[in-house]
Scaffold this motif. Sequence first.
Motif, PDB file in Angstrom:
ATOM      1  N   SER A 717       0.832  -1.228   0.000  1.00  0.00           N
ATOM      2  CA  SER A 717       0.000   0.000   0.000  1.00  0.00           C
ATOM      3  C   SER A 717       0.849   1.253   0.000  1.00  0.00           C
ATOM      4  N   GLN A 718       2.098   1.125   0.424  1.00  0.00           N
ATOM      5  CA  GLN A 718       3.016   2.263   0.435  1.00  0.00           C
ATOM      6  C   GLN A 718       3.848   2.340  -0.848  1.00  0.00           C
ATOM      7  N   GLY A 719       3.578   1.425  -1.766  1.00  0.00           N
ATOM      8  CA  GLY A 719       4.354   1.381  -3.000  1.00  0.00           C
ATOM      9  C   GLY A 719       5.749   0.823  -2.816  1.00  0.00           C
ATOM     10  N   VAL A 720       5.956   0.061  -1.738  1.00  0.00           N
ATOM     11  CA  VAL A 720       7.261  -0.545  -1.457  1.00  0.00           C
ATOM     12  C   VAL A 720       7.244  -1.986  -1.966  1.00  0.00           C
ATOM     13  N   LEU A 721       8.018  -2.246  -3.007  1.00  0.00           N
ATOM     14  CA  LEU A 721       8.091  -3.570  -3.609  1.00  0.00           C
ATOM     15  C   LEU A 721       9.268  -4.352  -3.017  1.00  0.00           C
ATOM     16  N   PRO A 722       9.360  -5.642  -3.282  1.00  0.00           N
ATOM     17  CA  PRO A 722      10.475  -6.413  -2.716  1.00  0.00           C
ATOM     18  C   PRO A 722      11.842  -5.801  -2.985  1.00  0.00           C
ATOM     19  N   ILE A 723      12.078  -5.278  -4.194  1.00  0.00           N
ATOM     20  CA  ILE A 723      13.364  -4.673  -4.496  1.00  0.00           C
ATOM     21  C   ILE A 723      13.614  -3.450  -3.619  1.00  0.00           C
ATOM     22  N   ASP A 724      12.538  -2.759  -3.224  1.00  0.00           N
ATOM     23  CA  ASP A 724      12.674  -1.568  -2.376  1.00  0.00           C
ATOM     24  C   ASP A 724      12.933  -1.931  -0.921  1.00  0.00           C
ATOM     25  N   SER A 725      12.401  -3.073  -0.480  1.00  0.00           N
ATOM     26  CA  SER A 725      12.500  -3.425   0.940  1.00  0.00           C
ATOM     27  C   SER A 725      13.914  -3.808   1.360  1.00  0.00           C
ATOM     28  N   ILE A 726      14.806  -4.024   0.384  1.00  0.00           N
ATOM     29  CA  ILE A 726      16.199  -4.306   0.736  1.00  0.00           C
ATOM     30  C   ILE A 726      16.779  -3.157   1.547  1.00  0.00           C
ATOM     31  N   GLU A 727      16.373  -1.940   1.223  1.00  0.00           N
ATOM     32  CA  GLU A 727      16.913  -0.779   1.922  1.00  0.00           C
ATOM     33  C   GLU A 727      16.500  -0.765   3.387  1.00  0.00           C
ATOM     34  N   ILE A 728      15.303  -1.261   3.690  1.00  0.00           N
ATOM     35  CA  ILE A 728      14.860  -1.339   5.087  1.00  0.00           C
ATOM     36  C   ILE A 728      15.800  -2.239   5.878  1.00  0.00           C
ATOM     37  N   LEU A 729      16.141  -3.389   5.294  1.00  0.00           N
ATOM     38  CA  LEU A 729      17.065  -4.307   5.954  1.00  0.00           C
ATOM     39  C   LEU A 729      18.454  -3.694   6.082  1.00  0.00           C
ATOM     40  N   ALA A 730      18.917  -3.033   5.015  1.00  0.00           N
ATOM     41  CA  ALA A 730      20.255  -2.445   5.021  1.00  0.00           C
ATOM     42  C   ALA A 730      20.399  -1.395   6.114  1.00  0.00           C
ATOM     43  N   GLN A 731      19.358  -0.610   6.307  1.00  0.00           N
ATOM     44  CA  GLN A 731      19.428   0.451   7.312  1.00  0.00           C
ATOM     45  C   GLN A 731      19.442  -0.095   8.733  1.00  0.00           C
ATOM     46  N   SER A 732      18.932  -1.305   8.917  1.00  0.00           N
ATOM     47  CA  SER A 732      18.895  -1.879  10.265  1.00  0.00           C
ATOM     48  C   SER A 732      20.220  -2.535  10.649  1.00  0.00           C
ATOM     49  N   ARG A 733      21.100  -2.739   9.708  1.00  0.00           N
ATOM     50  CA  ARG A 733      22.372  -3.425   9.957  1.00  0.00           C
ATOM     51  C   ARG A 733      23.515  -2.425   9.977  1.00  0.00           C
ATOM     52  N   SER A 734      24.433  -2.646  10.863  1.00  0.00           N
ATOM     53  CA  SER A 734      25.602  -1.765  10.926  1.00  0.00           C
ATOM     54  C   SER A 734      26.467  -1.906   9.682  1.00  0.00           C
ATOM     55  N   GLN A 735      26.440  -3.084   9.058  1.00  0.00           N
ATOM     56  CA  GLN A 735      27.250  -3.339   7.863  1.00  0.00           C
ATOM     57  C   GLN A 735      26.457  -3.206   6.568  1.00  0.00           C
TER      58      GLN A 735
END
Length: 942
Positions: A717-735
Amino acid sequence: MPSTATAVVPDLSDSRHRVIRRNGAVVPFDASKIQVAMTKAFLAVQGTGGAASARVREQVAKLTEQVLGALERRQPGGGTFHIEDIQDQVELALMRAGEHEVARAYVLYREERARERARQKQQEQELCTELQVRQADGSSQPLDRERLRAVIDEACAGLGAAVSPELILQSTLKNLYDGISEAELYQAPILASRILIERDPAYAYVSARLLLDRIRREVVGQPCTQAQMTERYSDYFRDYLATGIEHELIDPRLAQFDLDRITAALRPERDLNFQYLGLQILYDRYFLHVRERRIELPQAFWMRVAMGLAIEEIDREEQAIAFYEVLSQFDFVSSTPTLFNSGTLRPQLSSCFLTTVADDLDGIYESIKDNALLSKYSGGLGNDWTRVRALGSYIKGTNGKSQGVVPFLKVVNDTAVAVNQGGKRKGAVCAYLETWHLDIEEFLELRKNTGDDRRRTHDMNTANWIPDLFMERVEAGADWTLFSPNDVPELHDLTGAAFRARYEEYEEQALAGKIELYKRLPAVQLWRKMLTMLFETGHPWITFKDPCNLRSPQQHVGVVHSSNLCTEITLNTSDKEIAVCNLGSVNLVAHLRQPAGQDPLALNPDLSAEQILAAIDGEKLARTIRVAMRMLDNVIDINYYALGKARNSNLRHRPVGLGLMGFSDALLALRIPYASDAAVRFADISQELISYHAIDASADLARERGTYQSFAGSLWSQGVLPIDSIEILAQSRSQGVDLDRSQQLDWSGLREKVRGGMRNSNCLAIAPTATISNIVGVSQGIEPIYQNLYVKSNLSGEFTVVNQYLVEDLKRLDLWDEVMVNDLKYFDGSVAPIDRIPAALKPLYANAFETDPDWLIEAGGRRQKWLDQSQSLNLYFGTPSGKKIDDTYRLAWRRGIKTTYYLRSLGATAAEKSTVQTGTLNAVPGSLKACAIDDPTCEACQ
């Protein structure tokens, strides 16, 4: 496969084993005759002196043991041997022992006896009576040789010079005897053809067609050739529906379809598209039967599945025919539960169920009961046990201490064994536990074969559910703290940064003495034990909690607490919801454009993105996926739900999992080695195309049928597709996440379309496809080729599998002959040690154990970009070491992979060598071994 070397000599001189003489008579097996024949041959060459006689007796005894061992492996459960086969084994044993003069004398004797028998047969031909075939009612009829020849000729039609009808016919006749039963007669040509599959893969089609002749006889009730069956398929289908409805096997609503329209769409010629393994599996496990008599032929089976899935459509005939087309042409295949039950009175069509277990006796035993009910109707199970308190924790109600998770898992294990899905396949469950649980160390040892057996689960799968914080501590060489979940209740539902903050608070409380029951240890120590147990026992699997949650489209309404039996499903679970997923797979190799004639030595390890896009038939792929997504969505509404919590969850979120199979076949067709940049690029681009069309199809279904209930607030509903959700994971990790994020398609338009609604909360998951890929004759899921020639064992028996792409290449190079077959047997399907095969060709046909597992990780990471769920990713280690395993699984985590499945390493030999003439081979010391994991619930082995 058992080892070919054995010190135990089987006794074949019993009623279980018989010998067919050359005149067709059947006599008891007598091992002494083998000894007599060999003794005569030895004495004829070496004389009859005392010392010579003693040596002869010793050598003959040893060789007789070898011959009997080889024969027993062919017929371990009893059966018949032709006298010529026994003599072939004697000759082979003499050659292997280096007794060439004796073997020569034996061969010359056989030839002279053959000439003598031919003369006698010529003289006595007019006196011979025709072989009689014993019918089911006890009567006898003469053997119809002309029909037998016609059936074999029909089975070989259209397959070219690669197959020989005469060879099959003569081999069949050789094994017939007077008074043979009708059932044995129908089986004889199948067996004669089946042993030739190793010579040429085309015999797999011949064997299937001969099996089809037997099935037609059983289904129709009388002999019927393919040509005759084509004319009567329409009438048969109507009778089949009536029979199935009468015996309460088929939903009566199927008879309400426009059967003229339905039967006109049937394509009987597609019955001929099966290979032997696929058709035998369908016969044994999928075709409906009445008192053990099958009533389905292949096209009736596909149409029953299609009609069952279209039963609530407005134009159900149109949709049933569309569904039938993709199924019967092997473009897409639904999962096994759907194939079992579509169109029946109890249509349990879903594949996977995920549950979370509460921390009280009522909740625990309710979960175990739920497992039994779900398993009864053919569902694979994933249980989250993280909430159950640890060993030694306080129980307020009894003022005592808990025995922890393990005793309950023993009950789960035994329940899975007891409830075996109606005998169709074994019950299967996987238990998940988070890495901070105080019982984790004992959990790791559940599959060991040593220790207290009351605290072992030999039949159940296990998996680690690992938060990112643990992996960061491993990387940093820091400590890790284990807790009992009743002391740290929030951790179960927290992910990412919220988990990190609360976990560190609990650590501070433990150090301050506010939490008494805990354990602190180096994170890398626990990680090494995880990998050690994974290598030694195949369990627990490595799966990652945070990627599954932070990239989940549904994180606004719950938490993913575990994956499923095969680690590809990542859906929310709670006390009120049992997650359900509905699976099916696109046959990737069926969606390639036909390549031009290939140079047998030309490989494409550097194929560009543009070339890969050109090689995939995008239009056909889009059409197939649109039909497939409609089929999967229909499952949700048609499905029989054994539990209300499963029904409510499925109707609320409507998740499906579209996967793929035939990945390795596609690489071979495009001449791309698995260990290459082009293979990684192909994994990326092919998955991007599948994902794009699946998401687009779900969005279109939402416009036709409405969005799923919990859509509002989702990532979609937010227009966030699987390819976009990688950034959510990346931001949560220090590396961050070390992953190529390139894309080939324009996703902007689809992103806006998705904002308007999705029919399904989840669209994509890659299952192992262990059985359905065998049915259609392609490689499993995303696996590299297992071996180029091997014997596959499953619930339907043992089957020779040959890599048809390799055979075609070797034929073009004029290298495919009996010696090459023997070489492949000797080297367990590996081309690497065979000198005759050009070095330039070997990278294309490197098997799974010859491929560095990093290539599987790199391809898996690229696929994971496009998946809203996960993939069933096995890892293979030809020469495993602790460092290599450690590096590989850390790489998987850095690439953002959500889950992994089995770790497979080299073990027992896979190919029978009793018929390999080792003296003529390019032999080298040592040989590759097959998978060592012997797990009855392993999807890849079943």
